[in-house]
Enzyme design. Structure first.
Site, PDB file in Angstrom:
ATOM      1  N   ASP A 555       0.865  -1.174   0.000  1.00  0.00           N
ATOM      2  CA  ASP A 555       0.000   0.000   0.000  1.00  0.00           C
ATOM      3  C   ASP A 555       0.911   1.237   0.000  1.00  0.00           C
ATOM      4  O   ASP A 555       2.138   1.125   0.132  1.00  0.00           O
ATOM      5  CB  ASP A 555      -0.837  -0.078   1.287  1.00  0.00           C
ATOM      6  CG  ASP A 555      -1.877   1.008   1.392  1.00  0.00           C
ATOM      7  OD1 ASP A 555      -2.246   1.595   0.364  1.00  0.00           O
ATOM      8  OD2 ASP A 555      -2.326   1.265   2.531  1.00  0.00           O
ATOM      9  N   ASP A 631      -9.080   4.180  -1.750  1.00  0.00           N
ATOM     10  CA  ASP A 631      -9.984   4.468  -0.633  1.00  0.00           C
ATOM     11  C   ASP A 631     -11.316   5.046  -1.085  1.00  0.00           C
ATOM     12  O   ASP A 631     -11.457   6.248  -1.267  1.00  0.00           O
ATOM     13  CB  ASP A 631      -9.297   5.447   0.323  1.00  0.00           C
ATOM     14  CG  ASP A 631      -8.033   4.838   0.899  1.00  0.00           C
ATOM     15  OD1 ASP A 631      -7.902   3.598   0.841  1.00  0.00           O
ATOM     16  OD2 ASP A 631      -7.195   5.592   1.412  1.00  0.00           O
TER      17      ASP A 631
HETATM   18  C1  NOJ Z   1      -4.511   3.168   2.890  1.00  0.00           C
HETATM   19  C2  NOJ Z   1      -5.162   2.074   2.145  1.00  0.00           C
HETATM   20  O1  NOJ Z   1      -5.739   2.561   0.970  1.00  0.00           O
HETATM   21  C3  NOJ Z   1      -6.161   1.378   3.031  1.00  0.00           C
HETATM   22  O2  NOJ Z   1      -6.766   0.336   2.326  1.00  0.00           O
HETATM   23  C4  NOJ Z   1      -5.462   0.860   4.279  1.00  0.00           C
HETATM   24  O3  NOJ Z   1      -6.399   0.271   5.134  1.00  0.00           O
HETATM   25  C5  NOJ Z   1      -4.773   2.005   4.988  1.00  0.00           C
HETATM   26  N1  NOJ Z   1      -3.886   2.663   4.094  1.00  0.00           N
HETATM   27  C6  NOJ Z   1      -4.020   1.546   6.229  1.00  0.00           C
HETATM   28  O4  NOJ Z   1      -2.992   0.703   5.865  1.00  0.00           O
END
Ligand code: NOJ
Length: 957
Positions: A555, A631
């Site tokens: 990520d 997200d």
């Molecule tokens: C951003 C990511 O897009 C999300 O899916 C993840 O849960 C968070 N970072 C925390 O790692």
């Protein structure tokens, strides 16, 4: 701001970033640049159509067997460029433009192309004072290159397919010394400081200038320099134009200043597509599948950010006659303008034009603008969509064949708290009889965001936990982000630092930014030595607590830097070879996923296929795993938009795509959650995920009725895994997308060109998920003149083409099987895909109006490379014609023993036979039991009992 979803997603991402920084209060789109705030975009856009200063020096033309080289000169500043044209096999062409003799090398994107594309011959077939005509191999294409002003027109026969620089927007900012300055002495000072900076940069990395990125090619430029004596000036004397233009040597956005030791370096070029009104691709956008025009607004921006996670530079244009693609290979920040002469005209307006004979031919114009690098463009000349997919994937690679489990259902949230939480979750799926293959651990599982470690109080015995999951034949995915906590007690950091593997600041110290762990270094993934080291970290003895059933999630690999400009790295940070981050920003995430996938492969001695999910990507990322759309929010629009987002990605080679089921931010109500599970069941990557601050939402937390609905959706996914797996295999082999827009299969049906609320999986299943709140029905478009479609649930037959109103309830997922196809399923759904590996198959034979059907099935062990290295696979072909269903091998090279057998054949659209016989070689003919439902014309043949690898035929008499 435009109403694009990317911006909405963007804001969402920002909220989340803000939360983690515990500082920001409100979502602020102004944290991200518009074209006007990006000085190179502004400079490029200020070049207006119609007055190109570029002239092609036709007398400098040099033709070799497969390429043509020629000089272009900017008649205003006299800087010469080198144009190279290559005819490529398979109906493609490559155009490269670089400076003939740049002050130092300009970045050329490495590692994205899977091979040097095989070339075909080029020949000069005509010439006059101001133009040259070239034939491109046997493709039937001709290129007319005009000298003044420079432009290129590509024709097939008498038809103009595409023009380059026809609007005169070629704009190439040459490298220069900063010398438009108050006094000569100052100029000298700046020049020498630029020179010494470059020397310093190089010395930092103890390397020679990178060979792969030498300007064009050494010989060519020498030859060309010699070819036009007198045109070439001393580098020191170059006239400078835009030197002191705002932002050329330094640019400030918000509180961040970007220094530009190399000055203005951007490149831009335009393409015109006559006859095309529909363009697709560049999947940064997220409103509709079809790209909108950018006139009067901002161009599409291609810059991997924690806001826009999408980075692909391929664009497809489609009309009823042909499909073409333009692949712009440049890893710097890029903006794309699209305009069209029919934009804004209503359908009626266009018809009126047409009837009055006065309408212009519709035309789409595209303009690419990148901050640095060279112009390197591939024209993919189709003519069918399937050709463009093949062309693009012969350049950048096809979708890796994922392990089977990765196509099944994944359960994630930020975070599952501890080992007990994981055990309860795992148990929950069994208690509630819901299949699940993978449980995910987000950043909180680590020891203080130190990746490759575990929080010792919450996850004291990771191997026990993984062993327990393995016993259930389930997997786990843990997150490994590319920012590394600066902490002298953290071995990973110490090693990276001592090996000099961190990205450097412009002053040569290790670059540090702020991310989850606090202060963090960013490994230089562009360095192959760094990647090899990173890969070695995944071996079982290095990554303590890991096991064979642990896979990885990368990520924040844009890279995300909370306190950096636009939440990313400074553009003047330095990478191996002395390249600025500016040159290769969009490749960072690609390299992170590449190195991680290599690590997973290596830990098994090269036997096992990796699974790595990545948020950032670039052309070619399909070779390394899956991506998700970042997200999103628990809102209906965000669910809906996941369809065009994944379709756009699929069009540019990345098939393994999904969106967070349920929405990342906020909490979905039961209706939205159920609908999202239903949609996700028919998208390639199927993972539920949620933000840390959301309430728990495991499938059984919404009451019995909703649990049953979610279970049913997930079970539909599992039953279809044989079809998904086979479709992925095709994608791996031939580059065809797994999830496809309708127009890919129905090339000349204009109704399909703008549809993005329904899609196809492979060529046999059409899905129209319910994406409206409180829906009582959906309008499904069934394409194909003279075709039929069968509702996969009721088996009811529908004639096409038609717009069908389908009433829906909460359990409805409208899915149709195309008449003429055969789809394999496994209908004994179990705890995980691995538990179903040897289970029997049911074949769904959907008859065309002509009473025929065809389909196939690919099987291997589901997780190793043995299908490649040892030909251990079965590829079966099924066909139905003349009342006989036949099974034979589709590929005699593959050999694989499977105990699985066929337990049922369901024939849709069949009449009632008097008797049904099974024939297998060397065995007596055998009568089969059957059942026929006259109402629905379904014929079910029970227990053919044949092994899945056997050749047989079943005749209806
Ligand atoms: C951003 C990511 O897009 C999300 O899916 C993840 O849960 C968070 N970072 C925390 O790692």
């Amino acid at each position: 701001p435009s109403p694009r979803l990317s911006s909405r997603l963007g804001m969402a991402a920002l909220v989340w970033t803000a939360l983690c920084l515990a500082s920001a209060i409100a979502v602020d789109r102004s944290n991200f640049k518009t074209c006007d705030q990006s000085s190179f975009c502004k400079r490029q856009r200020s070049v207006k159509p119609g007055s190109s200063p570029y002239r092609a020096l036709l007398e400098s033309l040099q033709l070799s067997q497969d390429s043509m080289k020629l000089q272009l000169v900017n008649e205003v500043n006299k800087v010469p460029l080198l144009l190279e044209l290559y005819g490529l096999q398979g109906n493609m062409m490559r155009i490269k433009i670089n400076e003939l003799s740049p002050l130092h090398p300009r970045y050329e994107v490495p590692d994205v192309l899977v091979r040097d594309p095989p070339a075909t011959w080029l020949a000069v077939t005509g010439r006059d004072d101001n133009s040259v005509e070239l034939a491109l191999g046997d493709s039937g294409h001709k290129l007319i290159l005009t000298g003044k002003p420079f432009r290129m027109d590509l024709l097939q026969g008498r038809e103009l397919v595409l023009s380059v620089n026809s609007r005169g927007l070629l704009h190439f900012e040459h490298l220069r010394h900063r010398c438009a300055c108050p006094s000569p002495s100052f100029s000298d000072k700046v020049s020498s400081s630029v020179g010494s900076l470059w020397d310093k940069i190089k010395s930092l990395f103890h390397r020679e200038e990178p060979k792969e990125s030498a300007p064009a090619d050494g010989t060519a430029s020498e030859e060309s320099e010699a070819a036009v004596p007198g045109e070439q000036e001393s580098k020191e004397d170059r006239p400078d134009q835009a030197e002191e233009e705002l932002g050329s040597w330094e640019e400030t956005f918000k509180t961040h200043t970007d220094s530009k030791p190399h000055g203005p370096t951007s490149v831009g070029l335009d393409f015109s597509l006559p006859g095309f009104e529909h363009v697709y691709g560049i999947p940064e956008h997220a409103d509709s599948l079809r790209l909108r025009t950018t006139e009067g607004g901002d161009p599409y921006r291609l810059y991997n950010l924690d806001v826009f996670q999408y980075e692909l530079y391929n664009l497809l244009a489609h009309n009823t006659q042909r499909t073409v693609g333009i692949f712009w290979l440049n890893a710097a920040e890029t903006w794309v303008d699209i305009s069209s002469n029919t934009a804004g005209k209503t359908l009626f307006g266009k018809m009126l034009d047409y009837m009055q004979g006065g309408g212009e031919t519709p035309q789409t114009d595209v303009r690419w603008m990148s901050e640095s690098g060279i112009i390197d463009v591939f024209l993919l000349l189709g003519p069918a969509p399937s050709d463009v997919f093949r062309q693009y994937t012969t350049l950048t690679g096809t979708q890796a064949l994922p392990p089977l489990f990765a196509m099944a259902y994944h359960q994630s949230r930020w975070n599952y708290n501890d080992e007990e939480d994981v055990a309860t979750l795992d148990e929950g799926f069994d208690t509630h009889d819901i299949p699940c293959d993978v449980i995910w651990l987000d950043i909180e599982h680590t020891d203080g965001k130190r990746y490759f470690t575990w929080d010792s109080s919450k996850f004291p015995q990771p191997r026990n936990m993984l062993g327990h999951l393995a016993a259930k034949r389930r997997k786990m995915v843990s997150i490994v982000d590319p920012h590394i906590k600066v902490d002298s007690g953290y071995q990973v950091h110490n090693e990276i630092r001592s090996r000099g593997f961190y990205v450097k600041t412009k002053d040569g110290s290790d670059y540090e930014g702020w991310c989850w762990p606090g202060s963090a270094g960013y490994p230089d993934f562009t360095n192959p030595e760094m990647r090899a080291w990173w890969a070695s970290k995944f071996s079982y003895d290095q990554y303590e607590g890991s096991m064979e059933n642990l896979y990885i999630w990368n990520d924040m690999n844009e890279p995300s830097v909370f306190n950096g400009p636009e939440v990313t790295m400074y553009k003047d940070a330095l990478h191996q070879g002395g390249w600025e981050h500016r040159d290769l920003h969009n490749l960072y995430g690609f390299y992170v996923q590449m190195a991680t996938a290599q690590g997973l492969e290596q830990r098994s001695g090269g036997l096992e296929r990796p699974f790595v999910l990545s948020r950032a990507f670039f052309a070619g990322s399909q070779r390394y795993g899956a991506v998700w759309t970042g997200d999103n929010t628990a809102e209906w629009d965000h669910m809906k938009i996941s369809i065009p987002m994944c379709l756009s990605l699929a069009l540019v080679g990345i098939s393994f795509c999904g969106a967070d089921v349920g929405g990342f931010f906020k909490s979905p109500d039961a209706e939205l959650l159920v609908r999202w599970y239903q949609l996700g069941a028919y998208q390639p990557f199927y993972r539920a995920h949620a933000h840390l601050d959301t309430v728990r939402r495991e499938p059984w937390l919404f009451g019995e009725e909703n649990k049953a609905l979610i279970r049913a959706a997930i079970r539909q996914r599992y039953a279809l895994l044989p079809y998904w797996y086979t479709t992925f295999y095709h994608s791996y082999r031939s580059g065809q997308p797994v999830m496809r827009p309708l127009w890919v299969e129905y090339l000349d049906d204009v109704t399909t060109f703008s549809i993005d609320d329904q899609f196809l999986i492979g060529n046999a299943l059409l899905v129209h998920p319910v994406t409206e709140q409180g829906a009582h029905g959906v309008q499904v478009y069934l394409p194909g003149k003279g075709e039929v479609w069968y509702d996969v649930h009721s088996h009811q037959k529908h004639h096409a083409p038609q717009m069908l109103y389908v009433p829906v309830t909460m359990s409805s997922i409208p899915v149709y099987q195309r008449g003429g196809s055969i789809v394999p399923r496994k209908e004994r759904v179990r705890r995980s895909s691995d538990c179903m590996h040897h289970d029997p198959y049911t074949l769904y034979v959907a008859l065309s109006p002509q009473g025929t059907a065809e389909g196939d099935l690919f099987i291997d062990d589901g997780h190793t490379y043995n299908f490649e290295s040892k030909a251990q696979y079965l590829h079966r072909h099924f066909s139905f014609a003349s009342n006989t269903l036949t099974a034979r091998s589709a590929d005699s090279k593959g050999i694989f023993e499977s105990p699985a057998w066929i337990e049922r054949v369901v024939i849709l659209g069949a009449g009632k036979p008097a008797a049904v016989f099974l024939r297998q070689s060397g065995m007596p003919e055998m009568r089969l039991d059957f059942q026929h439902e006259p109402e629905t014309s379904i014929l079910t043949l029970r227990k053919p009992g044949v092994n899945i690898g056997a050749d047989w035929s079943i005749s209806l008499r």
